[in-house]
Design a protein around this motif. Structure first.
Motif, PDB file in Angstrom:
ATOM      1  N   SER A 174      42.742  69.505  75.702  1.00 54.05           N
ATOM      2  CA  SER A 174      43.908  68.988  74.839  1.00 54.05           C
ATOM      3  C   SER A 174      44.273  70.091  73.770  1.00 54.05           C
ATOM      4  CB  SER A 174      43.282  67.807  74.019  1.00 54.05           C
ATOM      5  OG  SER A 174      42.352  68.226  73.218  1.00 54.05           O
ATOM      6  N   VAL A 175      45.595  69.754  73.476  1.00 51.58           N
ATOM      7  CA  VAL A 175      46.288  70.928  72.485  1.00 51.58           C
ATOM      8  C   VAL A 175      46.684  70.302  71.138  1.00 51.58           C
ATOM      9  CG1 VAL A 175      48.198  72.527  72.397  1.00 51.58           C
ATOM     10  CG2 VAL A 175      46.736  72.254  74.771  1.00 51.58           C
ATOM     11  N   ARG A 176      46.326  70.948  70.093  1.00 58.49           N
ATOM     12  CA  ARG A 176      46.649  70.325  68.703  1.00 58.49           C
ATOM     13  C   ARG A 176      47.262  71.401  67.814  1.00 58.49           C
ATOM     14  NH1 ARG A 176      40.910  68.051  67.098  1.00 58.49           N
ATOM     15  NH2 ARG A 176      40.822  66.717  69.132  1.00 58.49           N
ATOM     16  N   ARG A 177      48.616  71.150  67.468  1.00 57.83           N
ATOM     17  CA  ARG A 177      49.454  72.019  66.537  1.00 57.83           C
ATOM     18  C   ARG A 177      48.486  72.419  65.323  1.00 57.83           C
ATOM     19  NH1 ARG A 177      53.515  74.488  67.756  1.00 57.83           N
ATOM     20  NH2 ARG A 177      54.104  74.930  65.464  1.00 57.83           N
ATOM     21  N   MET A 178      48.396  73.832  64.975  1.00 60.88           N
ATOM     22  CA  MET A 178      47.783  74.277  63.760  1.00 60.88           C
ATOM     23  C   MET A 178      48.112  75.474  63.216  1.00 60.88           C
ATOM     24  SD  MET A 178      43.860  75.116  65.563  1.00 60.88           S
ATOM     25  CE  MET A 178      43.420  75.910  64.033  1.00 60.88           C
ATOM     26  N   PHE A 179      48.417  75.639  61.994  1.00 65.99           N
ATOM     27  CA  PHE A 179      48.687  76.807  61.511  1.00 65.99           C
ATOM     28  C   PHE A 179      49.883  77.802  62.426  1.00 65.99           C
ATOM     29  CE2 PHE A 179      44.071  76.164  60.684  1.00 65.99           C
ATOM     30  CZ  PHE A 179      44.359  75.651  59.316  1.00 65.99           C
ATOM     31  N   GLY A 180      50.995  76.996  62.781  1.00 71.30           N
ATOM     32  CA  GLY A 180      52.022  77.792  63.373  1.00 71.30           C
ATOM     33  C   GLY A 180      51.812  78.181  64.730  1.00 71.30           C
ATOM     34  N   GLY A 181      50.636  77.486  65.532  1.00 70.96           N
ATOM     35  CA  GLY A 181      50.012  77.862  66.604  1.00 70.96           C
ATOM     36  C   GLY A 181      49.498  76.601  67.142  1.00 70.96           C
ATOM     37  N   HIS A 182      48.306  76.765  68.045  1.00 72.37           N
ATOM     38  CA  HIS A 182      47.850  75.785  68.760  1.00 72.37           C
ATOM     39  C   HIS A 182      46.318  75.929  68.715  1.00 72.37           C
ATOM     40  CE1 HIS A 182      51.938  75.207  70.436  1.00 72.37           C
ATOM     41  NE2 HIS A 182      51.882  74.233  70.105  1.00 72.37           N
ATOM     42  N   GLY A 183      45.275  74.821  68.714  1.00 73.45           N
ATOM     43  CA  GLY A 183      44.225  74.874  69.145  1.00 73.45           C
ATOM     44  C   GLY A 183      43.772  74.236  70.355  1.00 73.45           C
ATOM     45  N   ILE A 184      42.960  74.492  71.389  1.00 76.15           N
ATOM     46  CA  ILE A 184      42.648  74.294  72.646  1.00 76.15           C
ATOM     47  C   ILE A 184      41.324  73.813  72.676  1.00 76.15           C
ATOM     48  CG2 ILE A 184      43.017  74.727  74.941  1.00 76.15           C
ATOM     49  CD1 ILE A 184      44.774  77.331  73.997  1.00 76.15           C
ATOM     50  N   TYR A 185      41.303  72.676  72.942  1.00 73.76           N
ATOM     51  CA  TYR A 185      40.047  71.886  73.132  1.00 73.76           C
ATOM     52  C   TYR A 185      39.591  71.260  74.418  1.00 73.76           C
ATOM     53  CZ  TYR A 185      41.032  71.555  68.190  1.00 73.76           C
ATOM     54  OH  TYR A 185      41.256  71.714  66.739  1.00 73.76           O
ATOM     55  N   ARG A 186      38.283  71.218  74.634  1.00 69.44           N
ATOM     56  CA  ARG A 186      37.676  70.636  75.751  1.00 69.44           C
ATOM     57  C   ARG A 186      36.559  69.823  75.224  1.00 69.44           C
ATOM     58  NH1 ARG A 186      36.642  72.426  81.539  1.00 69.44           N
ATOM     59  NH2 ARG A 186      35.590  70.746  82.352  1.00 69.44           N
ATOM     60  N   ASP A 187      36.521  68.546  75.643  1.00 66.26           N
ATOM     61  CA  ASP A 187      35.613  67.564  75.115  1.00 66.26           C
ATOM     62  C   ASP A 187      35.559  67.549  73.914  1.00 66.26           C
ATOM     63  OD1 ASP A 187      35.005  67.132  77.925  1.00 66.26           O
ATOM     64  OD2 ASP A 187      33.550  68.595  77.949  1.00 66.26           O
ATOM     65  N   GLY A 188      36.447  67.670  72.716  1.00 64.80           N
ATOM     66  CA  GLY A 188      36.425  67.727  71.441  1.00 64.80           C
ATOM     67  C   GLY A 188      36.031  68.871  70.655  1.00 64.80           C
ATOM     68  N   VAL A 189      35.764  70.152  71.691  1.00 65.18           N
ATOM     69  CA  VAL A 189      35.287  71.520  71.072  1.00 65.18           C
ATOM     70  C   VAL A 189      36.497  72.286  71.267  1.00 65.18           C
ATOM     71  CG1 VAL A 189      33.719  73.093  71.443  1.00 65.18           C
ATOM     72  CG2 VAL A 189      32.904  70.873  71.757  1.00 65.18           C
ATOM     73  N   MET A 190      36.876  73.025  69.996  1.00 68.48           N
ATOM     74  CA  MET A 190      37.800  73.953  70.001  1.00 68.48           C
ATOM     75  C   MET A 190      37.171  75.369  70.764  1.00 68.48           C
ATOM     76  SD  MET A 190      40.451  75.337  67.153  1.00 68.48           S
ATOM     77  CE  MET A 190      40.877  77.072  67.246  1.00 68.48           C
ATOM     78  N   PHE A 191      37.758  75.757  71.950  1.00 70.40           N
ATOM     79  CA  PHE A 191      37.226  76.978  72.497  1.00 70.40           C
ATOM     80  C   PHE A 191      38.301  78.062  72.459  1.00 70.40           C
ATOM     81  CE2 PHE A 191      39.233  74.672  75.780  1.00 70.40           C
ATOM     82  CZ  PHE A 191      39.788  75.476  76.757  1.00 70.40           C
ATOM     83  N   ALA A 192      39.658  77.865  72.203  1.00 69.78           N
ATOM     84  CA  ALA A 192      40.845  78.715  72.319  1.00 69.78           C
ATOM     85  C   ALA A 192      41.927  78.297  71.260  1.00 69.78           C
ATOM     86  CB  ALA A 192      41.165  78.928  73.754  1.00 69.78           C
ATOM     87  N   LEU A 193      42.636  79.285  71.138  1.00 65.34           N
ATOM     88  CA  LEU A 193      43.772  78.927  70.179  1.00 65.34           C
ATOM     89  C   LEU A 193      44.997  79.997  70.741  1.00 65.34           C
ATOM     90  CD1 LEU A 193      44.273  81.797  67.983  1.00 65.34           C
ATOM     91  CD2 LEU A 193      42.270  80.743  67.117  1.00 65.34           C
ATOM     92  N   GLU A 194      46.053  79.489  70.328  1.00 67.89           N
ATOM     93  CA  GLU A 194      47.475  80.344  70.878  1.00 67.89           C
ATOM     94  C   GLU A 194      47.857  80.487  69.483  1.00 67.89           C
ATOM     95  OE1 GLU A 194      51.687  80.523  70.606  1.00 67.89           O
ATOM     96  OE2 GLU A 194      50.579  78.566  70.046  1.00 67.89           O
TER      97      GLU A 194
END
Length: 107
Positions: free
Chosen positions: A17-37
């Protein structure tokens, strides 16, 4: 990079799943953020166990300057170029990042 592009990039890794944050995106799997754009680049979570692999692949950590002049270096490292071109490589790096994020969450 938009949400659809991020989802497409990680398709071989599985549902994210992807959520907007700080002008970029947080990338999550099973509710855990493991990457960002940020600024079109994808950065994956690293820790003491995986940072060397990112460094050996020619990666660099995500860093930014604050309004008060501090330089902040985060524990997210740019995905190696091979990961952007090869779904199997992307899956490998994403698995490393998710494991690092899970270890960090346990602490």
């Amino acid at each position: 990079m938009d949400t659809a592009s991020i989802l497409d990039l990680f398709a071989a890794f599985g549902p994210v799943s992807v959520r907007r944050m700080f002008g970029g995106h947080g990338i999550y799997r099973d509710g855990v953020m493991f990457a960002l754009e940020a600024e079109g680049e994808i950065y994956a979570k690293a820790d003491g166990e995986t940072e060397g692999a990112f460094r050996a692949a020619g990666s660099a950590p995500f860093a930014y300057d604050t309004k008060d002049g501090r330089h902040v270096v985060m524990s997210y490292w740019r995905l190696p170029d091979e990961a952007l071109e090869d779904p199997d490589a992307l899956k490998h790096w994403a698995e490393l990042a998710l494991a690092a994020a899970r270890r960090g969450k346990k602490r």
